[in-house]
Design an enzyme around this catalytic site. Structure first.
Site, PDB file in Angstrom:
ATOM      1  N   GLY A   1       9.515   4.286  12.040  1.00  0.00           N
ATOM      2  CA  GLY A   1       9.040   2.988  11.565  1.00  0.00           C
ATOM      3  C   GLY A   1       9.973   2.344  10.566  1.00  0.00           C
TER       4      GLY A   1
ATOM      5  N   MET B   1       1.197   2.690  10.297  1.00  0.00           N
ATOM      6  CA  MET B   1       1.378   4.100  10.649  1.00  0.00           C
ATOM      7  C   MET B   1       2.850   4.422  10.824  1.00  0.00           C
ATOM      8  SD  MET B   1      -1.696   4.959  13.283  1.00  0.00           S
ATOM      9  CE  MET B   1      -3.386   4.707  12.742  1.00  0.00           C
TER      10      MET B   1
ATOM     11  N   CYS C   1       6.693  -3.661   8.086  1.00  0.00           N
ATOM     12  CA  CYS C   1       7.082  -2.949   9.306  1.00  0.00           C
ATOM     13  C   CYS C   1       8.170  -3.688  10.085  1.00  0.00           C
ATOM     14  CB  CYS C   1       5.874  -2.681  10.200  1.00  0.00           C
ATOM     15  SG  CYS C   1       4.612  -1.707   9.377  1.00  0.00           S
TER      16      CYS C   1
END
Length: 238
Positions: free
Chosen positions: A90, A161, A191
């Site tokens: 990520g 996440m 993100c």
């Protein structure tokens, strides 16, 4: 297959301290697996689930772009925030007070060896939890995490996440905004996804504050069902 998961709630804890603790638990599981392979020791591998609330911190995954942090060290210091480059997948993520951060450190050989399924189960755990508050949360294709109003101009992310896995052992996890200060998200491109908003459970419910312990219990309930796990509560050791 050991489906017992040792739960620790670390309360509010520094990010680096928690990261080091995760690494130690992760290493212990991997070491047991290596010994089992080399010596056919037949030892049970443990599983862990950590809840924690971090002071303001920004973390950048190994594939992340530094340009997604929109401020310099001076502004971070003024905001009382820290920054770390870390070894999860990520891009950039914010953690802070009012978030439920969960770190499952699992030997997936005890459950299923499928990282895609693992991420989908974590998302489903959050989706089911939010449904108990009357919210229709969803996945957004190609964007890990949990969102509201997907496919509309009002799409907004409520849970980020990012995980790491090696030898089918996981670490890092999810961050669900419950009573988060959304102003801190303005200091980054969350993100690495431009033009998408971020939200928090209390904002969606029109409340000043949501009971965080209640949210944790709901998350654990759905985690237990999805992973067919048995939660073993233990006292914090760090």
């Amino acid at each position: 297959m050991n489906k017992k998961v040792h739960l620790e709630d670390l309360g509010q804890k520094d990010y680096k301290e928690t990261w080091d603790y995760q690494e130690s638990l992760f290493k212990n599981i991997v070491d047991v697996k290596i010994r089992n392979r080399r010596e056919d020791a037949g030892l049970e591998t443990p599983n862990h689930f950590l809840f924690v609330e971090h002071p303001h911190v920004y973390t950048l995954g190994k594939s992340g772009n530094m340009a997604n942090l929109l401020v310099d060290d001076k502004v971070l210091e003024e905001k009382g925030a820290t920054f770390y480059k870390i070894n999860r997948g990520g891009d950039i993520t914010y953690h802070g007070p009012g978030q439920v951060v969960g770190y499952p450190i699992l030997d997936l050989d005890n459950f299923f060896t499928d990282i895609h399924k693992y991420l989908r189960f974590l998302e489903e755990m959050v989706i089911l939890t939010l449904s108990e508050y009357g919210l229709k949360a969803e996945r957004s294709e190609g964007e890990t995490g949990v969102w509201l109003d997907v496919g509309t101009p009002f799409a907004r992310k409520i849970c980020a996440m990012g995980v790491r896995a090696s030898r089918w052992v996981t670490m890092h996890g999810f961050a669900l905004n419950v009573n988060a200060d959304l102003g801190y998200f303005d200091l980054m491109i969350p993100c690495g996804i431009k033009d998408k908003a971020v939200t928090s459970l209390n904002v969606e419910l029109g409340k000043k504050e949501v009971d965080i312990d209640e949210v944790k219990q709901k998350l654990l309930k759905h985690f237990t069902t999805l992973f067919e796990a048995e939660i073993i509560k233990q006292k914090t050791t760090v």
